[in-house]
Design a protein around this motif. Sequence first.
Motif, PDB file in Angstrom:
ATOM      1  N   GLN A  17       0.856  -1.183   0.000  1.00  9.64           N
ATOM      2  CA  GLN A  17       0.000   0.000   0.000  1.00  9.64           C
ATOM      3  C   GLN A  17       0.893   1.233   0.000  1.00  9.64           C
ATOM      4  OE1 GLN A  17      -2.367  -1.209   3.489  1.00  9.64           O
ATOM      5  NE2 GLN A  17      -4.125  -1.220   2.118  1.00  9.64           N
ATOM      6  N   LEU A  18       0.899   1.942  -1.097  1.00  5.99           N
ATOM      7  CA  LEU A  18       1.717   3.138  -1.233  1.00  5.99           C
ATOM      8  C   LEU A  18       0.864   4.353  -0.890  1.00  5.99           C
ATOM      9  CD1 LEU A  18       3.472   2.210  -4.589  1.00  5.99           C
ATOM     10  CD2 LEU A  18       4.057   1.524  -2.260  1.00  5.99           C
ATOM     11  N   GLN A  19       1.518   5.428  -0.433  1.00  6.21           N
ATOM     12  CA  GLN A  19       0.738   6.606  -0.075  1.00  6.21           C
ATOM     13  C   GLN A  19       1.541   7.879  -0.266  1.00  6.21           C
ATOM     14  OE1 GLN A  19      -0.050   6.808   4.271  1.00  6.21           O
ATOM     15  NE2 GLN A  19       0.903   4.796   4.327  1.00  6.21           N
ATOM     16  N   GLY A  20       0.812   8.981  -0.363  1.00  3.98           N
ATOM     17  CA  GLY A  20       1.440  10.289  -0.499  1.00  3.98           C
ATOM     18  C   GLY A  20       1.904  10.562  -1.912  1.00  3.98           C
ATOM     19  N   LEU A  44       2.306  -9.865  -6.759  1.00  4.73           N
ATOM     20  CA  LEU A  44       2.471  -8.585  -6.089  1.00  4.73           C
ATOM     21  C   LEU A  44       1.333  -7.660  -6.505  1.00  4.73           C
ATOM     22  CD1 LEU A  44       4.241  -6.398  -4.643  1.00  4.73           C
ATOM     23  CD2 LEU A  44       5.407  -6.113  -6.836  1.00  4.73           C
ATOM     24  N   VAL A  45       0.703  -7.023  -5.525  1.00  7.91           N
ATOM     25  CA  VAL A  45      -0.330  -6.024  -5.806  1.00  7.91           C
ATOM     26  C   VAL A  45       0.159  -4.687  -5.267  1.00  7.91           C
ATOM     27  CG1 VAL A  45      -2.706  -5.292  -5.373  1.00  7.91           C
ATOM     28  CG2 VAL A  45      -2.179  -7.731  -5.656  1.00  7.91           C
ATOM     29  N   LEU A  46       0.170  -3.673  -6.133  1.00  6.36           N
ATOM     30  CA  LEU A  46       0.521  -2.317  -5.710  1.00  6.36           C
ATOM     31  C   LEU A  46      -0.766  -1.517  -5.568  1.00  6.36           C
ATOM     32  CD1 LEU A  46       3.604  -1.655  -8.011  1.00  6.36           C
ATOM     33  CD2 LEU A  46       3.601  -2.206  -5.573  1.00  6.36           C
ATOM     34  N   ASP A  47      -1.062  -1.117  -4.343  1.00  8.00           N
ATOM     35  CA  ASP A  47      -2.281  -0.367  -4.040  1.00  8.00           C
ATOM     36  C   ASP A  47      -1.947   1.115  -4.032  1.00  8.00           C
ATOM     37  OD1 ASP A  47      -4.487   0.878  -2.939  1.00  8.00           O
ATOM     38  OD2 ASP A  47      -4.784  -0.638  -1.383  1.00  8.00           O
TER      39      ASP A  47
END
Length: 105
Positions: A17-20, A44-47
């Motif tokens: 989970q990526l943010q910003g 792999l899942v990039l959220d």
Amino acid sequence: GERDHLEQGGARAAVFQLQGDLSFAAIERVARRLDAALGDLRALVLDLDAVHAVGDPAIRVLRGLLGGAAARGVEFAFVGLAPHGRLARGLGEAVAAGEFGHFPQ
């Protein structure tokens, strides 16, 4: 389902989970974490739901990282890619260039 298939195959999946804002510095930190995890992963899942912006340097780093992941047999998918048009275009160019195959989003 897909999860059963992953478990039966002994494969491992992870959600990042990526943010910003994904600046070059931020994506370098993410890339180190992903690269360390890739050895054990099959999926792999990039959220990106909590990501505000993705800079061009981050797009280049992600392309390279995903190309390397694909070469190691890791499948990947995205959640929340739609609002990030430049990233989606960059990934589409990578698919067209044969860097990695199509991916779900």
